[in-house]
Design a protein around this motif. Structure first.
Motif, mmCIF file in Angstrom:
data_model
loop_
_atom_site.group_PDB
_atom_site.id
_atom_site.type_symbol
_atom_site.label_atom_id
_atom_site.label_comp_id
_atom_site.label_asym_id
_atom_site.label_seq_id
_atom_site.Cartn_x
_atom_site.Cartn_y
_atom_site.Cartn_z
ATOM 1 N N GLY A 45 1.089 -1.216 -0.406
ATOM 2 C CA GLY A 45 0.068 -0.025 -0.431
ATOM 3 C C GLY A 45 0.298 1.324 0.028
ATOM 4 N N ILE A 46 -0.202 2.306 0.259
ATOM 5 C CA ILE A 46 0.984 3.454 0.104
ATOM 6 C C ILE A 46 1.855 3.737 1.188
ATOM 7 C CG2 ILE A 46 0.635 6.092 0.373
ATOM 8 C CD1 ILE A 46 -2.890 5.298 -1.298
ATOM 9 N N MET A 47 1.217 3.368 2.070
ATOM 10 C CA MET A 47 2.483 3.400 3.169
ATOM 11 C C MET A 47 3.584 2.783 3.044
ATOM 12 S SD MET A 47 0.976 5.935 5.384
ATOM 13 C CE MET A 47 1.740 5.668 6.637
ATOM 14 N N ALA A 48 3.743 1.684 2.643
ATOM 15 C CA ALA A 48 4.627 0.835 2.524
ATOM 16 C C ALA A 48 5.980 1.562 1.259
ATOM 17 C CB ALA A 48 4.498 -0.950 2.284
ATOM 18 N N LYS A 49 4.849 1.586 1.043
ATOM 19 C CA LYS A 49 6.159 2.518 -0.237
ATOM 20 C C LYS A 49 6.110 4.116 0.226
ATOM 21 C CE LYS A 49 4.935 -0.418 -3.760
ATOM 22 N NZ LYS A 49 6.034 -1.028 -4.301
ATOM 23 N N THR A 50 5.675 4.496 0.872
ATOM 24 C CA THR A 50 6.664 5.450 1.503
ATOM 25 C C THR A 50 7.382 5.395 2.496
ATOM 26 O OG1 THR A 50 4.213 6.707 1.714
ATOM 27 C CG2 THR A 50 5.911 8.058 2.898
ATOM 28 N N ASP A 51 7.200 4.695 3.548
ATOM 29 C CA ASP A 51 8.118 3.826 4.477
ATOM 30 C C ASP A 51 9.743 3.451 3.560
ATOM 31 O OD1 ASP A 51 7.129 3.804 6.357
ATOM 32 O OD2 ASP A 51 6.341 2.026 6.527
ATOM 33 N N GLU A 52 9.331 2.776 2.420
ATOM 34 C CA GLU A 52 10.377 1.664 1.067
ATOM 35 C C GLU A 52 11.587 3.613 0.941
ATOM 36 O OE1 GLU A 52 11.092 -0.585 -2.443
ATOM 37 O OE2 GLU A 52 8.965 -0.382 -1.643
ATOM 38 N N ALA A 53 10.705 4.102 0.277
ATOM 39 C CA ALA A 53 11.438 5.324 -0.501
ATOM 40 C C ALA A 53 11.933 6.502 1.051
ATOM 41 C CB ALA A 53 9.885 6.015 -1.317
ATOM 42 N N LYS A 54 11.418 6.330 2.135
ATOM 43 C CA LYS A 54 11.975 7.385 2.954
ATOM 44 C C LYS A 54 13.605 6.257 3.156
ATOM 45 C CE LYS A 54 11.147 8.876 7.400
ATOM 46 N NZ LYS A 54 9.719 8.112 8.565
#
Length: 197
Positions: A45-54
């Protein structure tokens, strides 16, 4: 009288259709809410992708700063610097040296937080420079460790699997025995033999 009866009959039919429409609308809204929540919070999801990008952004910045530091050390000494003598880290590098009985001069270790601007209190626990290479220190106690190991591999950052006082260490897939584990095994076996006699 007939007109009143017909009006009453019509009202009951209309309210029945409205009730069915309401139930269908609620079901559709619940389905949409479920899909939205899954899209936002799910595994990909969006939160997982955000954590990965960060995480990837932070580790890329740290790797870039480390490479600049190594290049600066080499340029400063006009190529006379032995890259294998470059060490940096926080408490994790000292733990590894002690637990894995690595013989080295700890005076060569630089504080990674002072050396690299991007390394904060959190990153200090899983980032170290060892013999001129930047490592992500993999520990089971780190939240999302397996994902972070995978992301570091994607970025080309080396992995140092650290398990504390373990029998072996794994550096980029090569398992190596540690002296301490051999002595510990011999000591434990000796104690077992003593108890049996």
């Amino acid at each position: 009288m007939r007109k009143k009866k017909e009006k009453i009959d019509n009202r009951s039919n209309v309210s029945g259709i409205t009730l069915v429409a309401l139930v269908i609308t609620i079901i559709v809204l619940l389905l949409l809410a479920g899909v939205t929540i899954y899209t936002f919070l799910g595994k990909n999801g969006i939160m997982a992708k955000t954590d990965e990008a960060k995480f990837k952004h932070k580790m890329s910045a740290i790797a870039e700063q480390w490479n600049l530091y190594v290049a600066d050390c080499v340029a400063e000494k006009l190529g006379q610097t032995d890259i294998k003598q470059l060490y940096a880290g926080g408490s994790v590098i000292y733990d590894i040296i002690a637990d894995e009985e690595i013989e080295m001069d700890t005076g060569l270790i630089r504080d990674i937080r002072k050396l690299l601007n991007e390394v904060g209190e959190t990153e200090e626990k899983f980032t170290m420079g060892f013999e001129g290479e930047l490592y992500y220190v993999s520990r089971s106690t780190i939240e999302n460790n397996q994902q972070q190991v995978q992301w570091c591999k994607e970025l080309g950052i080396k992995i140092w699997e650290y398990k504390g006082r373990a029998d072996s260490k794994n550096v980029n897939g090569d398992y190596k025995n540690i002296k301490r584990s051999v002595f510990m095994y011999a000591e434990i076996r000796y104690r077992i033999c003593e108890r049996k006699d």
